[in-house]
Write an enzyme that holds these catalytic residues in place. Structure first.
Site, PDB file in Angstrom:
ATOM      1  N   ASP A  80       0.847  -1.191   0.000  1.00  0.00           N
ATOM      2  CA  ASP A  80       0.000   0.000   0.000  1.00  0.00           C
ATOM      3  C   ASP A  80       0.879   1.236   0.000  1.00  0.00           C
ATOM      4  O   ASP A  80       2.085   1.191   0.302  1.00  0.00           O
ATOM      5  CB  ASP A  80      -0.923   0.005   1.225  1.00  0.00           C
ATOM      6  CG  ASP A  80      -2.147   0.901   1.045  1.00  0.00           C
ATOM      7  OD1 ASP A  80      -2.276   1.546  -0.016  1.00  0.00           O
ATOM      8  OD2 ASP A  80      -2.972   0.969   1.972  1.00  0.00           O
ATOM      9  N   LYS A  81       0.244   2.340  -0.337  1.00  0.00           N
ATOM     10  CA  LYS A  81       0.876   3.661  -0.295  1.00  0.00           C
ATOM     11  C   LYS A  81      -0.084   4.611   0.379  1.00  0.00           C
ATOM     12  O   LYS A  81      -1.313   4.476   0.263  1.00  0.00           O
ATOM     13  CB  LYS A  81       1.195   4.113  -1.726  1.00  0.00           C
ATOM     14  CG  LYS A  81       1.411   5.616  -1.896  1.00  0.00           C
ATOM     15  CD  LYS A  81       0.138   6.280  -2.384  1.00  0.00           C
ATOM     16  CE  LYS A  81       0.261   7.794  -2.375  1.00  0.00           C
ATOM     17  NZ  LYS A  81      -1.086   8.427  -2.549  1.00  0.00           N
ATOM     18  N   HIS A  82       0.437   5.572   1.110  1.00  0.00           N
ATOM     19  CA  HIS A  82      -0.424   6.571   1.735  1.00  0.00           C
ATOM     20  C   HIS A  82       0.225   7.943   1.610  1.00  0.00           C
ATOM     21  O   HIS A  82       1.450   8.079   1.714  1.00  0.00           O
ATOM     22  CB  HIS A  82      -0.654   6.257   3.216  1.00  0.00           C
ATOM     23  CG  HIS A  82      -1.684   7.131   3.843  1.00  0.00           C
ATOM     24  ND1 HIS A  82      -3.043   6.884   3.740  1.00  0.00           N
ATOM     25  CD2 HIS A  82      -1.571   8.286   4.559  1.00  0.00           C
ATOM     26  CE1 HIS A  82      -3.711   7.835   4.367  1.00  0.00           C
ATOM     27  NE2 HIS A  82      -2.841   8.693   4.868  1.00  0.00           N
ATOM     28  N   SER A  83      -0.606   8.953   1.393  1.00  0.00           N
ATOM     29  CA  SER A  83      -0.134  10.334   1.296  1.00  0.00           C
ATOM     30  C   SER A  83      -0.564  11.110   2.532  1.00  0.00           C
ATOM     31  O   SER A  83      -1.665  10.905   3.052  1.00  0.00           O
ATOM     32  CB  SER A  83      -0.718  11.007   0.046  1.00  0.00           C
ATOM     33  OG  SER A  83      -0.476  12.407   0.064  1.00  0.00           O
ATOM     34  N   THR A 120      -9.410  10.708  -1.036  1.00  0.00           N
ATOM     35  CA  THR A 120      -9.657   9.710  -2.071  1.00  0.00           C
ATOM     36  C   THR A 120     -11.059   9.127  -1.957  1.00  0.00           C
ATOM     37  O   THR A 120     -11.732   8.871  -2.962  1.00  0.00           O
ATOM     38  CB  THR A 120      -8.599   8.592  -1.980  1.00  0.00           C
ATOM     39  OG1 THR A 120      -7.298   9.178  -2.158  1.00  0.00           O
ATOM     40  CG2 THR A 120      -8.819   7.535  -3.050  1.00  0.00           C
ATOM     41  N   ARG A 168     -10.825  15.407  14.176  1.00  0.00           N
ATOM     42  CA  ARG A 168      -9.627  16.200  13.881  1.00  0.00           C
ATOM     43  C   ARG A 168      -9.868  17.172  12.738  1.00  0.00           C
ATOM     44  O   ARG A 168      -9.351  18.289  12.731  1.00  0.00           O
ATOM     45  CB  ARG A 168      -8.468  15.267  13.511  1.00  0.00           C
ATOM     46  CG  ARG A 168      -7.858  14.511  14.667  1.00  0.00           C
ATOM     47  CD  ARG A 168      -6.899  13.428  14.180  1.00  0.00           C
ATOM     48  NE  ARG A 168      -5.877  13.988  13.316  1.00  0.00           N
ATOM     49  CZ  ARG A 168      -5.392  13.366  12.240  1.00  0.00           C
ATOM     50  NH1 ARG A 168      -5.852  12.185  11.877  1.00  0.00           N
ATOM     51  NH2 ARG A 168      -4.446  13.941  11.516  1.00  0.00           N
ATOM     52  N   SER A 183      -2.957   7.688  13.049  1.00  0.00           N
ATOM     53  CA  SER A 183      -4.095   7.539  12.140  1.00  0.00           C
ATOM     54  C   SER A 183      -3.715   6.730  10.914  1.00  0.00           C
ATOM     55  O   SER A 183      -4.399   5.776  10.532  1.00  0.00           O
ATOM     56  CB  SER A 183      -4.609   8.917  11.719  1.00  0.00           C
ATOM     57  OG  SER A 183      -5.652   8.801  10.780  1.00  0.00           O
ATOM     58  N   LYS A 187      -4.650   2.230  10.350  1.00  0.00           N
ATOM     59  CA  LYS A 187      -5.380   1.685   9.194  1.00  0.00           C
ATOM     60  C   LYS A 187      -4.517   0.704   8.413  1.00  0.00           C
ATOM     61  O   LYS A 187      -4.981  -0.342   7.966  1.00  0.00           O
ATOM     62  CB  LYS A 187      -5.849   2.821   8.278  1.00  0.00           C
ATOM     63  CG  LYS A 187      -6.918   3.721   8.882  1.00  0.00           C
ATOM     64  CD  LYS A 187      -7.514   4.640   7.855  1.00  0.00           C
ATOM     65  CE  LYS A 187      -6.585   5.768   7.438  1.00  0.00           C
ATOM     66  NZ  LYS A 187      -6.506   6.849   8.442  1.00  0.00           N
ATOM     67  N   LYS A 188      -3.243   1.044   8.224  1.00  0.00           N
ATOM     68  CA  LYS A 188      -2.365   0.202   7.420  1.00  0.00           C
ATOM     69  C   LYS A 188      -2.038  -1.103   8.135  1.00  0.00           C
ATOM     70  O   LYS A 188      -1.995  -2.167   7.512  1.00  0.00           O
ATOM     71  CB  LYS A 188      -1.090   0.967   7.065  1.00  0.00           C
ATOM     72  CG  LYS A 188      -1.329   2.253   6.289  1.00  0.00           C
ATOM     73  CD  LYS A 188      -2.242   2.045   5.092  1.00  0.00           C
ATOM     74  CE  LYS A 188      -2.549   3.332   4.355  1.00  0.00           C
ATOM     75  NZ  LYS A 188      -3.536   3.143   3.262  1.00  0.00           N
TER      76      LYS A 188
END
Length: 436
Positions: A80-83, A120, A168, A183, A187-188
């Site tokens: 996975d990738k997260h920004s 997203t 938040r 956060s 999730k990851k």
């Protein structure tokens, strides 16, 4: 165990919380024994006082285990990738099918818009029929059969984060390094990943505008993730300009389709998308090095395999099977479209990128309260980057608005956001740092 208000008081006054106290508070948040006001007060106390590494790990673990933690049995790596968030950041929508087309499995759990940044999940919500919150069985099935599934947080996965995330967004605590770390990683970790690539934005449109702060967030995420046994790499990337020339929900879906099909591939968006995806392929053992990974990813775009995966994912999650072929049939469009020509020709010297994100919210494309509805059709297209030439034939952008009054406000915001100079300008590197 401490009462919630006593734990808040302790953190407010600078005390360290032990793992049991943090776990008790997060359990109360999940079960409804901690009120929204108490959660907001806790977030503000953390914002001002911060958390130690041990507290950060404890918070992440408590949020991860507030719900189901997935286990996978797949023939390839789960990646996975997260920004950390930005303006015009539609990378996830293109990257997930690209990595899946190269043999990875990407069960991507995305978020709603946060602060001035687009989410997203909100973008996917503009696709008719798309189920962004499927049950876990459907999530698993689509990931296994298609190779990727981009969804929002279900009630089963990190429910404590889901509640705190919304609070938040509207309480001025979005930028907390500690809360961002917990956060993202809760999730990851709940998604059962083999590897994670983090995209930490820096610049005028990022939560961490200062490079040193962005590097600090990247180190925090990599440190906590690796401490929890998750292989992680972070790239610090430029957000001094909108990443894509489009900002808005349906607008960014259309932009992604243009990118995948090759109708339009802007250099900055392409470079960052490929670099993040390449890190994922190497992390998952799908390519021996970054150069080979980049080559595979470009090939999957040129052959149309990534587009095919995207189309199959949309259909498998309830969206139209021919979205890629005829997006105009399904994606909503704004009744008012206005092209904004600059008052003088020149080059973009700087962009108040955050203000463009806020202007999207003002148009109705984001929230000021957790319960607010999103207008999927509003936003901007054709936004130039720092260093780009602008003039009569190259506008500051095109506004997509619900009515003329909203377009007037957006035009004023856009004109203020762009500073134009007569001479050419230096531009920053797309990737500023790599932390592993």
């Amino acid at each position: 165990m401490m009462l919630p208000q006593e734990l808040i008081r302790a953190k407010r006054d600078g005390a360290s919380l032990d793992p049991a106290e943090i776990e008790h508070f997060i359990a109360g948040l999940t079960q409804g024994q901690v009120t929204e006001g108490q959660a907001a007060a806790f977030a503000m106390a953390v914002f001002f006082r911060g958390l130690s590494l041990d507290e950060r790990v404890a918070l992440t673990r408590a949020m991860t285990h507030s719900g189901t933690v997935l286990q996978w049995d797949l023939p390839g790596p789960v990646l996975d990738k997260h920004s950390s968030g930005g303006v015009g950041d539609a990378v996830s929508l293109a990257l997930a099918p690209m990595v899946a087309a190269c043999g990875g499995y990407v069960p991507m759990i995305s978020g709603r818009g946060l602060g001035h940044t687009g989410g997203t999940l909100d973008k996917l919500g503009s696709i008719p029929g798309y189920d962004a919150t499927p049950d876990l069985d459907r999530f698993r099935r689509v990931t296994r059969e298609v190779g990727c599934a981009i969804i929002g947080q279900t009630p089963d996965l990190a429910p404590a984060d889901r509640r705190l995330y919304a609070i938040r967004d509207v309480t001025g605590t979005v930028e907390s390094l500690d809360l961002i770390t917990a956060s993202i990683l809760s999730k990851k970790l709940a998604a059962g990943l083999d590897g994670l690539v983090m995209d930490v934005k820096t610049g005028a449109g990022a939560f961490m505008a200062d490079l040193a702060d962005a590097q600090g967030l990247a180190r925090s995420i990599v440190g906590v993730a690796q401490g929890a046994g998750l292989k992680t790499v972070a790239l610090v990337t430029d957000m001094d300009s909108p990443l894509a020339s489009a900002a808005g929900n349906a607008i960014e879906i259309a932009y992604t389709i243009d990118y995948l099909t090759g109708r339009a591939r802007e250099p900055a968006f392409h470079a960052i998308t490929v670099e993040l995806a390449a890190e994922m392929l190497v992390l998952g053992g799908l390519s021996p090095d970054l150069a080979a990974a980049r080559g595979r990813l470009v090939e999957c775009l040129e052959t149309g395999r990534a587009t095919e995966v995207f189309s199959r994912m949309v259909a498998a999650l309830g969206g139209p099977a021919d979205l890629v072929e005829v997006p105009e049939r399904y994606l909503p469009t704004a009744p008012v479209v206005r092209r904004i020509v600059p008052e003088e020709s020149g080059f973009v010297a700087s962009v108040a990128t955050r203000e463009i994100g806020l202007a999207v919210i003002a148009l109705g494309g984001g929230r000021t309260r957790p319960q607010d509805d999103i207008d999927p059709c509003v936003g901007f297209t054709g936004l130039p980057r720092v260093g780009d030439a602008v003039g009569p034939d190259r506008p500051l952008g095109t506004i997509h608005a619900r009515d003329e009054a909203a377009a007037d406000h957006a035009e004023a915001a856009l004109r203020v956001a762009y500073r134009i100079t007569s001479g050419s300008c230096d531009t920053a590197a797309f990737v500023r740092d790599r932390i592993a």
